[in-house]
Design a protein around this motif. Structure first.
Motif, mmCIF file in Angstrom:
data_model
loop_
_atom_site.group_PDB
_atom_site.id
_atom_site.type_symbol
_atom_site.label_atom_id
_atom_site.label_comp_id
_atom_site.label_asym_id
_atom_site.label_seq_id
_atom_site.Cartn_x
_atom_site.Cartn_y
_atom_site.Cartn_z
ATOM 1 N N PRO A 1 0.077 2.727 -4.044
ATOM 2 C CA PRO A 1 -1.064 3.267 -3.278
ATOM 3 C C PRO A 1 -2.419 3.024 -3.933
ATOM 4 O O PRO A 1 -3.444 3.053 -3.245
ATOM 5 C CB PRO A 1 -0.774 4.766 -3.193
ATOM 6 N N ASN B 1 -1.870 6.386 8.961
ATOM 7 C CA ASN B 1 -2.847 7.471 9.017
ATOM 8 C C ASN B 1 -4.234 7.019 9.392
ATOM 9 O O ASN B 1 -5.055 7.812 9.808
ATOM 10 C CB ASN B 1 -2.951 8.116 7.632
ATOM 11 N N ASN B 2 -4.506 5.741 9.151
ATOM 12 C CA ASN B 2 -5.895 5.314 9.244
ATOM 13 C C ASN B 2 -6.073 4.074 10.124
ATOM 14 O O ASN B 2 -6.647 3.081 9.705
ATOM 15 C CB ASN B 2 -6.427 5.078 7.826
ATOM 16 N N THR C 1 -3.705 4.271 3.115
ATOM 17 C CA THR C 1 -4.933 4.967 3.484
ATOM 18 C C THR C 1 -6.088 4.012 3.791
ATOM 19 O O THR C 1 -7.112 4.420 4.318
ATOM 20 C CB THR C 1 -5.370 5.917 2.347
ATOM 21 N N ASN D 1 2.608 7.056 5.061
ATOM 22 C CA ASN D 1 1.579 8.067 4.807
ATOM 23 C C ASN D 1 0.672 7.663 3.665
ATOM 24 O O ASN D 1 -0.454 8.126 3.554
ATOM 25 C CB ASN D 1 2.238 9.386 4.395
ATOM 26 N N LYS D 2 1.211 6.819 2.803
ATOM 27 C CA LYS D 2 0.441 6.419 1.620
ATOM 28 C C LYS D 2 -0.532 5.284 1.904
ATOM 29 O O LYS D 2 -1.315 4.912 1.038
ATOM 30 C CB LYS D 2 1.397 6.005 0.503
ATOM 31 N N ASN E 1 -4.852 0.641 -2.151
ATOM 32 C CA ASN E 1 -5.624 0.988 -0.955
ATOM 33 C C ASN E 1 -7.122 0.916 -1.206
ATOM 34 O O ASN E 1 -7.882 0.472 -0.351
ATOM 35 C CB ASN E 1 -5.268 2.409 -0.504
ATOM 36 N N LYS E 2 -7.536 1.346 -2.388
ATOM 37 C CA LYS E 2 -8.984 1.429 -2.633
ATOM 38 C C LYS E 2 -9.593 0.059 -2.945
ATOM 39 O O LYS E 2 -10.799 -0.065 -3.063
ATOM 40 C CB LYS E 2 -9.285 2.452 -3.719
ATOM 41 N N CYS F 1 0.820 -1.220 0.000
ATOM 42 C CA CYS F 1 0.000 0.000 0.000
ATOM 43 C C CYS F 1 0.850 1.265 0.000
ATOM 44 O O CYS F 1 0.373 2.315 -0.418
ATOM 45 C CB CYS F 1 -0.964 0.003 1.175
ATOM 46 N N SER F 2 2.118 1.203 0.445
ATOM 47 C CA SER F 2 2.935 2.407 0.340
ATOM 48 C C SER F 2 3.624 2.492 -1.016
ATOM 49 O O SER F 2 3.801 3.579 -1.551
ATOM 50 C CB SER F 2 3.936 2.510 1.500
#
Ligand SMILES: *[C@@H]1O[C@H](CO)[C@@H](O)[C@H](O)[C@H]1NC(C)=O
Ligand SMILES: *[C@@H]1O[C@H](CO)[C@@H](O)[C@H](O)[C@H]1NC(C)=O
Length: 410
Positions: A195, A371-372, A344, A341-342, A198-199, A191-192
């Motif tokens: 990215p 972050n999440n 999400t 950070n990436k 992530n979705k 995911c980093s």
């Protein structure tokens, strides 16, 4: 100091002198255990069939040519229902395979997910017994090339390939991602680095999360880390690109770790348990011979060495090629860190106090960088260890029940 010296010596001789280190009774005991456990010899699809569950075998080829196998259990014993079942991607850890979720008959996480109405996909990453295959490379004849990967390579190739395959197959926009140990590392790296994945994730559950490793306490991993500047080149010299040391090595380590002739001793002589430790209270003794037949399931030496590097650097970052190699590969003196950070997609962290690999302080660092984080839970058992997430007698009560009730919210 003594165990360290002994272990270093053992690490250097497994290829050459098994007779000297194997205790005669050890082999006999192990053979007896294997004989009593039919399940030790069956492959995952055979085991599922024996227990009365459907199993599909799906083949996915990664971009770099590894032939990967996913075991899918679309529904439980009671048969198919007309309702669409949400898909779950269930990722095993290092030295393990899809068997992790299956062996603990009726009590493993797989069965809880099936009962709760999910469609469960259990991938096997490159190098494990089910995915020890490549379009052009032979794992034995081309060992150097075949085994030249770390978990980074799995994370940016195998995992996204399999996620895309599953999403395409089930025609759902997003899937659940549940992982243990290295399976969580794979997610954070993917995911980093990519990215856009992530979705595709509804929510991610990290059991025994591994990213920062500075505070890891596993004696054997610490030892490998301490000597990684010599262990790496040495293993390369003897051609051990696949992390499959002979039993004799672990028999010796096992004697150091356990000492007595208890029924649990074979565990100490298994690579997985030598690295992760175990917890007598959560270990079902009947299951030991079965686990021994399925673990270790295969990994590249480089995967372990990369973790050793994380321990030494205290950073979560890419493979360290050394000063000049790094300039060559990355254009910097040190390897780049992963940018969390990436990440999400929503993440739940499940960790425990007695985990030799995933320490509370390292998990805290991870949770600050993400972050999440939507939830953070300590398993309410102060002795819960790294492998109890898979086989723990009370794993349902302590952990799975909570995961499933959280899944219902997403
Ligand atoms: C996957 O490959 C195996 C062996 O190569 C084969 O038996 C099986 O039918 C294949 N599965 C699918 C869904 O193509
Ligand atoms: C231990 O494992 C065996 C074999 O899978 C099983 O029959 C038994 O119910 C398990 N015991 C506990 C306490 O989970």
């Amino acid at each position: 100091m003594r165990p360290i010296v002994i272990a270093v010596i053992c690490l250097c001789i497994p290829k050459f002198s098994s007779e000297y280190i194997v205790k005669p009774d050890y082999k006999v005991r192990q053979a007896e255990s294997y004989a009593v456990a039919e399940d030790a010899k069956l492959l995952v699809p055979e085991l599922l069939k024996k227990y009365g569950y459907p199993c599909e075998i799906h083949n996915v080829t990664s971009k770099s040519g590894y032939n990967l196998v996913i075991h899918r259990v679309p529904y439980g014993k009671e048969g198919s229902t007309t309702n669409t079942r949400p898909a779950v991607y269930l990722q095993h850890g290092i030295l393990s395979s899809s068997a992790d979720w299956v062996l603990n008959q009726n009590n493993g996480l797989l069965y809880s997910l099936l009962d709760a109405g999910y469609d469960v996909w259990m991938p096997n990453v490159r190098g494990t017994r089910y995915s020890r295959k490549h379009n052009t490379l032979d794992p034995d004849k081309n060992a150097k090339q075949f085994w030249d990967f770390s978990w980074h390579d799995i994370a940016v190739d195998d995992v996204p390939s399999m996620i895309d395959y599953i999403i395409d197959h089930v025609k759902q926009e997003k899937i659940f991602y549940i992982a243990h140990s290295q399976g969580t590392t794979l997610f954070y790296v993917m995911c980093s680095e990519l990215p856009e994945y992530n979705k595709k994730i509804r929510v991610m559950f990290s059991m025994a999360p591994i990213a920062w490793m500075g505070s890891m306490t596993s004696p054997l991993m610490k030892l490998i880390a301490m000597a990684d500047w010599i262990v790496g080149p040495f293993l390369e010299l003897i051609g051990m690109y696949e992390f499959l040391p002979q039993n004799s090595f672990y028999a010796t380590i096992g004697d150091i770790l356990c000492g007595d002739n208890s029924l649990l001793q074979p565990l100490c002589a298994n690579a997985l348990f030598a690295i992760c430790g175990f917890n007598k209270e959560q270990m079902n003794e009947t299951l030991i011979p079965t686990i021994m037949g399925h673990t270790p399931a295969g990994a590249a030496t480089k995967q372990l060495l990369h973790y050793a590097q994380l321990h030494n650097s205290g950073q979560f970052r890419k493979w360290d090629y050394g000063f000049f190699g790094n300039i060559d590969h990355y254009g910097t003196f040190t390897p780049p860190s992963y940018n969390l950070n990436k990440v999400t997609a929503p993440v739940y962290l499940h960790y425990s106090k007695n985990d030799w690999l995933s320490s509370i302080s390292d998990v805290t660092t991870l949770s600050r960088k993400l972050n999440n984080v939507v939830g953070k839970f300590t398993v309410p058992d102060h002795k819960f260890n790294h492998v109890d997430y898979l086989y723990g007698i009370d794993a349902y009560k302590l952990l799975y029940a909570r995961i499933i009730s959280l899944m219902k919210r997403h």
